[in-house]
Design a protein around this motif. Structure first.
Motif, PDB file in Angstrom:
ATOM      1  N   UNK A   9       0.832  -1.197   0.000  1.00  0.00           N
ATOM      2  CA  UNK A   9       0.000   0.000   0.000  1.00  0.00           C
ATOM      3  C   UNK A   9       0.865   1.244   0.000  1.00  0.00           C
ATOM      4  N   UNK A  10       0.259   2.313  -0.455  1.00  0.00           N
ATOM      5  CA  UNK A  10       0.861   3.638  -0.414  1.00  0.00           C
ATOM      6  C   UNK A  10      -0.003   4.513   0.466  1.00  0.00           C
ATOM      7  N   UNK A  38       1.764   7.242  -3.017  1.00  0.00           N
ATOM      8  CA  UNK A  38       2.827   6.756  -3.896  1.00  0.00           C
ATOM      9  C   UNK A  38       2.349   6.642  -5.343  1.00  0.00           C
ATOM     10  N   UNK A  39       3.191   7.043  -6.268  1.00  0.00           N
ATOM     11  CA  UNK A  39       2.931   6.878  -7.707  1.00  0.00           C
ATOM     12  C   UNK A  39       3.655   5.611  -8.144  1.00  0.00           C
ATOM     13  N   UNK A  40       2.910   4.549  -8.362  1.00  0.00           N
ATOM     14  CA  UNK A  40       3.500   3.250  -8.692  1.00  0.00           C
ATOM     15  C   UNK A  40       4.157   3.257 -10.072  1.00  0.00           C
ATOM     16  N   UNK A  41       5.234   2.478 -10.169  1.00  0.00           N
ATOM     17  CA  UNK A  41       6.002   2.366 -11.406  1.00  0.00           C
ATOM     18  C   UNK A  41       6.060   0.902 -11.836  1.00  0.00           C
ATOM     19  N   UNK A  42       6.466   0.646 -13.067  1.00  0.00           N
ATOM     20  CA  UNK A  42       6.656  -0.748 -13.484  1.00  0.00           C
ATOM     21  C   UNK A  42       7.657  -1.487 -12.580  1.00  0.00           C
ATOM     22  N   UNK A  43       8.679  -0.804 -12.099  1.00  0.00           N
ATOM     23  CA  UNK A  43       9.643  -1.438 -11.187  1.00  0.00           C
ATOM     24  C   UNK A  43       8.974  -1.865  -9.884  1.00  0.00           C
ATOM     25  N   UNK A  44       8.016  -1.063  -9.405  1.00  0.00           N
ATOM     26  CA  UNK A  44       7.263  -1.440  -8.209  1.00  0.00           C
ATOM     27  C   UNK A  44       6.480  -2.728  -8.450  1.00  0.00           C
ATOM     28  N   UNK A  45       5.925  -2.861  -9.657  1.00  0.00           N
ATOM     29  CA  UNK A  45       5.157  -4.062  -9.975  1.00  0.00           C
ATOM     30  C   UNK A  45       6.040  -5.299  -9.939  1.00  0.00           C
ATOM     31  N   UNK A  46       7.281  -5.153 -10.368  1.00  0.00           N
ATOM     32  CA  UNK A  46       8.231  -6.268 -10.302  1.00  0.00           C
ATOM     33  C   UNK A  46       8.523  -6.616  -8.846  1.00  0.00           C
ATOM     34  N   UNK A  47       8.747  -5.600  -8.031  1.00  0.00           N
ATOM     35  CA  UNK A  47       9.007  -5.818  -6.600  1.00  0.00           C
ATOM     36  C   UNK A  47       7.833  -6.524  -5.941  1.00  0.00           C
TER      37      UNK A  47
END
Length: 103
Positions: A9-10, A38-47
């Motif tokens: 969560x953000x 938080x503004x989610x990024x593609x890198x966050x999706x990988x994490x």
């Protein structure tokens, strides 16, 4: 056996969100707390996908799910879901009296 999840969560208090999930009887294997708004990024999706590997779910808040519409397909977990959390007040007469006292 019970279900397991990675929760992310953000929001200001990600630990409280994890406690809510535990209260539903779901084993929380990992908690990813991003900064509030938080503004989610593609890198966050990988994490998130990496953390949720082997879990039944990757759970987030409804507030965060709205921000993830464009990226949700990048979460490699079949059980990606958002929880809707509602506030229920009992004894609303006491609450209303306290609110009136503030204004």
């Amino acid at each position: 056996a019970g279900k397991s999840a990675t929760v992310f969560s953000g929001i200001a208090d990600g630990a409280a969100f994890a406690d809510t999930v535990r209260g539903l009887g779901i084993t929380v294997r990992s908690v990813l707390s991003f900064g509030d708004h938080h503004a989610y990024t593609p890198a966050d999706m990988t994490t998130i996908s990496d953390a949720a590997r082997g879990c039944d779910y990757a759970l987030t808040t409804e507030k965060d799910a709205v921000k993830l519409d464009a990226l949700a397909g990048r979460i490699a977990v079949p059980g990606f879901a958002a929880l809707r959390i509602a506030l229920q007040v009992s004894g609303d007469d006491v609450l209303n009296a306290r609110l009136r006292a503030l204004f």
